[in-house]
Write a protein that holds these residues in place. Structure first.
Motif, PDB file in Angstrom:
ATOM      1  N   VAL A 121      24.382  52.182  39.404  1.00  0.00           N
ATOM      2  CA  VAL A 121      25.539  51.612  40.109  1.00  0.00           C
ATOM      3  C   VAL A 121      25.101  50.762  41.288  1.00  0.00           C
ATOM      4  CG1 VAL A 121      27.432  52.271  41.637  1.00  0.00           C
ATOM      5  CG2 VAL A 121      27.236  53.308  39.388  1.00  0.00           C
ATOM      6  N   LEU A 122      23.932  51.115  41.868  1.00  0.00           N
ATOM      7  CA  LEU A 122      23.528  50.463  43.117  1.00  0.00           C
ATOM      8  C   LEU A 122      23.542  48.922  43.064  1.00  0.00           C
ATOM      9  CD1 LEU A 122      20.746  52.701  44.684  1.00  0.00           C
ATOM     10  CD2 LEU A 122      23.063  52.237  45.508  1.00  0.00           C
ATOM     11  N   PRO A 123      22.925  48.293  42.047  1.00  0.00           N
ATOM     12  CA  PRO A 123      22.910  46.822  42.064  1.00  0.00           C
ATOM     13  C   PRO A 123      24.311  46.225  42.125  1.00  0.00           C
ATOM     14  CG  PRO A 123      21.514  47.666  40.314  1.00  0.00           C
ATOM     15  CD  PRO A 123      22.248  48.838  40.877  1.00  0.00           C
ATOM     16  N   VAL A 124      25.225  46.828  41.370  1.00  0.00           N
ATOM     17  CA  VAL A 124      26.591  46.311  41.356  1.00  0.00           C
ATOM     18  C   VAL A 124      27.246  46.517  42.707  1.00  0.00           C
ATOM     19  CG1 VAL A 124      28.837  46.493  40.278  1.00  0.00           C
ATOM     20  CG2 VAL A 124      26.787  46.722  38.901  1.00  0.00           C
ATOM     21  N   ALA A 125      27.013  47.706  43.292  1.00  0.00           N
ATOM     22  CA  ALA A 125      27.602  47.988  44.604  1.00  0.00           C
ATOM     23  C   ALA A 125      27.114  46.974  45.623  1.00  0.00           C
ATOM     24  CB  ALA A 125      27.247  49.406  45.048  1.00  0.00           C
ATOM     25  N   ILE A 126      25.802  46.689  45.586  1.00  0.00           N
ATOM     26  CA  ILE A 126      25.250  45.710  46.528  1.00  0.00           C
ATOM     27  C   ILE A 126      25.868  44.340  46.299  1.00  0.00           C
ATOM     28  CG2 ILE A 126      23.132  44.478  47.165  1.00  0.00           C
ATOM     29  CD1 ILE A 126      21.649  47.145  46.505  1.00  0.00           C
ATOM     30  N   LEU A 127      25.970  43.957  45.029  1.00  0.00           N
ATOM     31  CA  LEU A 127      26.547  42.656  44.677  1.00  0.00           C
ATOM     32  C   LEU A 127      27.968  42.524  45.231  1.00  0.00           C
ATOM     33  CD1 LEU A 127      26.136  40.046  42.948  1.00  0.00           C
ATOM     34  CD2 LEU A 127      27.277  41.265  41.107  1.00  0.00           C
ATOM     35  N   VAL A 128      28.746  43.594  45.047  1.00  0.00           N
ATOM     36  CA  VAL A 128      30.143  43.532  45.479  1.00  0.00           C
ATOM     37  C   VAL A 128      30.234  43.435  46.993  1.00  0.00           C
ATOM     38  CG1 VAL A 128      32.295  44.817  45.607  1.00  0.00           C
ATOM     39  CG2 VAL A 128      31.058  44.659  43.446  1.00  0.00           C
ATOM     40  N   VAL A 129      29.379  44.214  47.694  1.00  0.00           N
ATOM     41  CA  VAL A 129      29.420  44.164  49.161  1.00  0.00           C
ATOM     42  C   VAL A 129      29.099  42.751  49.635  1.00  0.00           C
ATOM     43  CG1 VAL A 129      28.257  44.929  51.255  1.00  0.00           C
ATOM     44  CG2 VAL A 129      28.945  46.591  49.514  1.00  0.00           C
ATOM     45  N   ILE A 130      28.079  42.140  48.997  1.00  0.00           N
ATOM     46  CA  ILE A 130      27.699  40.781  49.413  1.00  0.00           C
ATOM     47  C   ILE A 130      28.825  39.796  49.110  1.00  0.00           C
ATOM     48  CG2 ILE A 130      26.134  38.863  48.912  1.00  0.00           C
ATOM     49  CD1 ILE A 130      23.978  40.964  48.325  1.00  0.00           C
ATOM     50  N   ALA A 131      29.409  39.908  47.926  1.00  0.00           N
ATOM     51  CA  ALA A 131      30.342  38.874  47.467  1.00  0.00           C
ATOM     52  C   ALA A 131      31.797  39.208  47.745  1.00  0.00           C
ATOM     53  CB  ALA A 131      30.145  38.646  45.970  1.00  0.00           C
ATOM     54  N   GLN A 132      32.046  40.378  48.423  1.00  0.00           N
ATOM     55  CA  GLN A 132      33.424  40.869  48.437  1.00  0.00           C
ATOM     56  C   GLN A 132      34.400  39.906  49.118  1.00  0.00           C
ATOM     57  OE1 GLN A 132      35.231  42.902  51.028  1.00  0.00           O
ATOM     58  NE2 GLN A 132      33.743  43.003  52.681  1.00  0.00           N
ATOM     59  N   GLU A 133      33.917  39.234  50.157  1.00  0.00           N
ATOM     60  CA  GLU A 133      34.839  38.348  50.858  1.00  0.00           C
ATOM     61  C   GLU A 133      35.334  37.235  49.931  1.00  0.00           C
ATOM     62  OE1 GLU A 133      34.252  36.237  54.956  1.00  0.00           O
ATOM     63  OE2 GLU A 133      33.484  38.282  54.986  1.00  0.00           O
ATOM     64  N   ARG A 134      34.351  36.681  49.195  1.00  0.00           N
ATOM     65  CA  ARG A 134      34.704  35.607  48.275  1.00  0.00           C
ATOM     66  C   ARG A 134      35.604  36.119  47.153  1.00  0.00           C
ATOM     67  NH1 ARG A 134      30.414  30.825  48.076  1.00  0.00           N
ATOM     68  NH2 ARG A 134      31.398  29.953  49.919  1.00  0.00           N
ATOM     69  N   ILE A 135      35.299  37.337  46.643  1.00  0.00           N
ATOM     70  CA  ILE A 135      36.101  37.863  45.543  1.00  0.00           C
ATOM     71  C   ILE A 135      37.542  38.046  45.994  1.00  0.00           C
ATOM     72  CG2 ILE A 135      36.458  39.794  43.974  1.00  0.00           C
ATOM     73  CD1 ILE A 135      33.522  40.278  43.993  1.00  0.00           C
ATOM     74  N   VAL A 136      37.689  38.644  47.171  1.00  0.00           N
ATOM     75  CA  VAL A 136      39.051  38.897  47.653  1.00  0.00           C
ATOM     76  C   VAL A 136      39.797  37.579  47.813  1.00  0.00           C
ATOM     77  CG1 VAL A 136      40.405  39.709  49.589  1.00  0.00           C
ATOM     78  CG2 VAL A 136      38.526  41.083  48.726  1.00  0.00           C
ATOM     79  N   SER A 137      39.150  36.593  48.461  1.00  0.00           N
ATOM     80  CA  SER A 137      39.846  35.319  48.657  1.00  0.00           C
ATOM     81  C   SER A 137      40.095  34.653  47.312  1.00  0.00           C
ATOM     82  CB  SER A 137      39.043  34.401  49.575  1.00  0.00           C
ATOM     83  OG  SER A 137      37.915  33.892  48.903  1.00  0.00           O
ATOM     84  N   GLY A 138      39.143  34.809  46.394  1.00  0.00           N
ATOM     85  CA  GLY A 138      39.321  34.226  45.067  1.00  0.00           C
ATOM     86  C   GLY A 138      40.475  34.850  44.318  1.00  0.00           C
ATOM     87  N   LEU A 139      40.535  36.178  44.301  1.00  0.00           N
ATOM     88  CA  LEU A 139      41.591  36.850  43.543  1.00  0.00           C
ATOM     89  C   LEU A 139      42.956  36.564  44.141  1.00  0.00           C
ATOM     90  CD1 LEU A 139      40.017  40.313  42.711  1.00  0.00           C
ATOM     91  CD2 LEU A 139      40.554  38.444  41.153  1.00  0.00           C
ATOM     92  N   THR A 140      43.055  36.605  45.477  1.00  0.00           N
ATOM     93  CA  THR A 140      44.382  36.440  46.068  1.00  0.00           C
ATOM     94  C   THR A 140      44.869  35.002  45.947  1.00  0.00           C
ATOM     95  OG1 THR A 140      43.274  36.241  48.172  1.00  0.00           O
ATOM     96  CG2 THR A 140      44.323  38.346  47.696  1.00  0.00           C
ATOM     97  N   SER A 141      43.970  34.019  46.155  1.00  0.00           N
ATOM     98  CA  SER A 141      44.470  32.646  46.073  1.00  0.00           C
ATOM     99  C   SER A 141      44.874  32.336  44.643  1.00  0.00           C
ATOM    100  CB  SER A 141      43.431  31.655  46.573  1.00  0.00           C
ATOM    101  OG  SER A 141      42.337  31.621  45.714  1.00  0.00           O
ATOM    102  N   GLY A 142      44.156  32.907  43.699  1.00  0.00           N
ATOM    103  CA  GLY A 142      44.579  32.742  42.313  1.00  0.00           C
ATOM    104  C   GLY A 142      45.954  33.347  42.107  1.00  0.00           C
ATOM    105  N   ALA A 143      46.147  34.526  42.690  1.00  0.00           N
ATOM    106  CA  ALA A 143      47.407  35.238  42.499  1.00  0.00           C
ATOM    107  C   ALA A 143      48.564  34.453  43.115  1.00  0.00           C
ATOM    108  CB  ALA A 143      47.320  36.624  43.135  1.00  0.00           C
ATOM    109  N   LEU A 144      48.315  33.860  44.275  1.00  0.00           N
ATOM    110  CA  LEU A 144      49.395  33.141  44.934  1.00  0.00           C
ATOM    111  C   LEU A 144      49.815  31.920  44.147  1.00  0.00           C
ATOM    112  CD1 LEU A 144      48.326  33.344  48.658  1.00  0.00           C
ATOM    113  CD2 LEU A 144      50.290  34.426  47.559  1.00  0.00           C
ATOM    114  N   LYS A 145      48.826  31.289  43.493  1.00  0.00           N
ATOM    115  CA  LYS A 145      49.120  30.046  42.781  1.00  0.00           C
ATOM    116  C   LYS A 145      49.966  30.309  41.530  1.00  0.00           C
ATOM    117  CE  LYS A 145      49.000  25.901  41.318  1.00  0.00           C
ATOM    118  NZ  LYS A 145      48.294  24.676  41.351  1.00  0.00           N
ATOM    119  N   GLU A 146      49.620  31.372  40.809  1.00  0.00           N
ATOM    120  CA  GLU A 146      50.247  31.558  39.498  1.00  0.00           C
ATOM    121  C   GLU A 146      51.735  31.827  39.610  1.00  0.00           C
ATOM    122  OE1 GLU A 146      47.842  30.077  37.380  1.00  0.00           O
ATOM    123  OE2 GLU A 146      48.936  31.422  36.078  1.00  0.00           O
TER     124      GLU A 146
END
Lengths: 310, 393
Positions: A285-310
């Motif tokens: 699990v560790l590699p994925v956990a690290i990946l998510v921590v690093i990328a989480q800001e982008r993921i959150v902004s990515g998911l929400t802006s997508g959600a707002l548009k649709e």
């Protein structure tokens, strides 16, 4: 009498709960904050407890595993080393990593092209095609497992040629998973690419790019959060996928057996080393956990802006 | 540098014709403005030149090459967009040098050209700014520099000043003229703002409904409009129109009659014609001293005054019972007149006005085509007006 008493009720003679309720009515923010904490703590417990339980299991020696409770029965951190001694677990990790990275790359390239077409071009049949793509993502993987298995093991003849033998190779896992996870990326990228103003693409094309060049040089860089989201979600999905990962190799590390085979490898015919499996799971699990921590800001902004548009 | 030729360019979308059989011949180094109301097809025309839109029919040539099927990048053009379209993820230097880098210019040459272009638009020393850190005017200069730097054969500008505030727009207008003078490149400029068209262009192409209405130098479009649309579109406030018919001794309508000899114009009695007169060519009867040929006096009532500072726009009602309708100055029973700010006209006054005959325009009402500019040959019996005033010229 009762009414008079009620009207005189002050903070002093009410119980602590009554006082809290009265304060909350006067100041609703308190209630919202309290609700926020309750819900957050609930989610934290339900998501983090399994990891804690894994840790408890991993630290408990094999023979005491039935006595493990909320605390480990005994303390045996050696499990984290033993897993690498019993099986080449690092190879399984590496295999999963390569398969997940490769699949992500393929998905991002193809989904970018599709996302460009769906997001930026008007053509007849666009809606129907998008629904078709969406439908594929709801296909039960088990439905095409058998034909795929026959295809990948060279048992299908196409125009007189037997199909290539890709069982036990990253392609055997990566190909069906690319297809399954592509629609999600396509939809994320369609939304993002569709939001880039036409003028920017026109400007790039007048300045000297082709349509493809405009996609690579202008549209994709400006859609970075969307690309990051699609990439990370695909990577995690493939990395932690069970079905094809389990069935498209024979489970040998040298035959591109992925993580799931590594973890299940500590379970033999006569003994199941739960502590080793737990330790392997945590490391997996560790590699994925690290990946998510690093990328989480982008993921959150990515998911929400997508959600707002649709 | 190159001339641009459009031959029979037509662009059809499903059931809409955006550009209809457009023929344009733009010589090398000319500044041509495509002007027209929103949705008239001027932007689509430019996009076909840019290669961003493929024409349904017709050919486009730049220089000696036919470019109809070439992608934008191979046409030797540069474009400035209405929404500026700087790449937000690149700084000024990268934005300006984008096209050069794509064409593998070496670094020294790129630096030299970027410096040069930045100097022309007066943006030196800001090359490391990001677009988000700049004002609208600065961004527009960078966009112009990005177009300049490639030394294109043809500049295309699609309403480049539309998103700037009024003061900056006037300033950038002179900047663009200066740049055009320095570079002497062919410029095609799209705008719906006829002030921009009048001030900047060598020639104006007036477009309406996807069709070219007239292409001429600004003052020719202004003084000798080819048809009713051009007459009404060029000039602000726009030309007054009075619909009427041809009578035995000239123009005849409900409130305004103008005598002239219709004989040489191949007009028959009873033909529907429209008389056009610009607000500045209408004078109060007492102040028409400078006009060598004026019409008979016309009785009007002042409806509304619009003092602009340097002049006053006066809305005149021709009929006693006319409804004031400022939305529709072409209603036929009202006129707009421009007078000196020192004038003592007040709302509600009765005013007699005369037209400058040299500045009268006569159009065919049905086809809209101009028949005559200037009606100076008075017949023996000078015109009478509907309100009865009658004077000799």
């Amino acid at each position: 009498m009762a009414g008079a008493q009620a009207s005189e009720t002050s903070d002093d003679d009410a119980g602590p709960f009554t006082r809290w309720v009265q304060k909350s009515i006067r100041n609703p923010d308190r209630t919202y904050r309290a609700m926020f904490y309750v819900v957050t703590i609930f989610f934290l417990i339900t998501t983090l407890f399994p990891f804690y339980w894994l840790l408890v299991l991993a630290l408990t020696p094999t023979d005491l595993v039935d006595q493990a409770g909320l605390l480990p029965a005994g303390f045996n951190p050696e499990a984290f080393i033993t897993i690498f001694e019993q099986l080449p677990f690092h190879v399984y990790l590496f295999n999963s990593f390569v398969i997940a990275l490769g699949t992500t790359a393929v998905v991002l390239v193809l989904a970018s092209l599709v996302g460009y077409v769906f997001g930026r071009l008007e053509f007849p049949g666009r809606g129907i095609l998008m629904i078709l793509v969406l439908a594929i993502s709801y296909f039960p993987p088990a439905a095409f497992l058998l034909p795929l298995f026959r295809l990948f093991t060279g048992n299908v003849e196409i125009l007189g040629l037997s199909s290539p033998f890709v069982f036990n190779s990253p392609i055997g896992i990566g190909l069906p998973l690319s297809a399954l996870f592509m629609p999600l990326s396509i939809f994320i990228l369609t939304t993002f690419y569709g939001q880039i103003p036409d003028g920017l693409e026109d400007a790039a094309r007048v300045e000297g790019t082709t349509r493809l060049g405009a996609l690579v040089r202008v549209i994709i860089p400006l859609s970075a959060p969307g690309v990051a989201t699609a990439g990370v979600l695909t990577f995690i999905n493939v990395y932690s996928e069970f079905f094809f990962s389990y069935l498209m190799t024979d489970g040998q590390a040298q035959n591109w057996g992925p993580l799931v085979w590594g973890i299940l490898g500590y379970q033999t015919q006569y003994a199941a080393s739960y502590n080793l499996m737990a330790a392997a799971s945590i490391i997996g699990v560790l590699p994925v956990a690290i990946l998510v921590v690093i990328a989480q800001e982008r993921i959150v902004s990515g998911l929400t802006s997508g959600a707002l548009k649709e | 540098m190159a001339n641009v030729t459009l031959e029979g360019v037509t662009k059809r979308y499903d059931d809409v014709v955006a550009v209809d059989d457009m023929n344009l011949e733009i010589p090398d180094g000319e500044f041509v403005t495509l002007v027209g109301p929103s949705g008239c097809g001027k932007s689509t025309t430019m996009e076909t030149v840019a290669g961003l839109t493929m024409p349904t029919e017709g050919t486009i040539s730049i220089g000696d090459r036919e470019v109809t099927d070439l992608p934008p990048k191979d046409r030797g053009i540069a474009m400035v967009f209405q929404n500026i379209a700087l790449f937000p993820h690149m700084d000024v230097y990268d934005n300006i040098s984008f096209g050069l880098r794509l064409r593998n210019f070496d670094e020294d040459e790129t630096d030299r050209r970027v410096e040069n272009a930045a100097e022309i638009v007066q943006m030196q020393g800001m090359l490391d700014r990001m677009p988000s850190e700049m004002s609208g005017g600065q961004r527009q200069r960078v966009a112009i520099a990005r177009a300049l730097v490639r030394e294109p054969d043809v500049f295309l500008m699609d309403e480049p000043l539309a998103n700037l505030d009024a003061k900056l727009r006037v300033h950038m207008r002179t900047e663009l003229q200066r740049i055009h003078r320095e570079l002497d490149t062919t410029v095609i400029y799209v705008t719906h703002d006829q002030a921009e068209a009048m001030t900047m262009s060598d020639r104006i192409a007036v477009i309406d409904g996807g069709r070219l209405q007239q292409i001429d130098p600004p003052l020719v479009c202004y003084n000798e409009p080819d048809n009713l649309f051009v007459a009404g579109f060029i000039g602000s406030p726009s030309m007054n129109f009075v619909e009427g018919t041809v009578s035995s001794d000239g123009f005849d309508s409900e409130y305004v009659d103008v005598a002239f000899d219709a004989g040489p114009m191949a007009l028959g009695e009873g033909d529907a014609v429209t008389l056009g007169i610009r607000p500045e060519d209408i004078y109060p009867a007492g102040e028409a001293g400078s006009v060598s040929h004026s019409t008979a006096e016309i009785e009007t009532t002042v409806d509304v005054l619009e003092p602009m500072g340097d002049e006053i726009f006066v809305y005149l009602l021709l009929a006693e019972d006319a409804e004031s309708d400022l939305e529709d100055p072409e209603a036929g029973d009202q006129l707009q007149m421009s007078v000196d700010p020192a004038s003592d006209i007040e709302a509600g006054d009765s005013v007699s006005v005369v037209f400058d005959r040299e500045k009268l325009h006569l159009f065919d009402t049905d086809s809209g085509q101009a028949l005559e500019h200037g009606l100076v040959q008075p017949t023996q019996a000078e015109g009478t007006t509907g309100t009865g005033a009658e004077t000799d010229d």
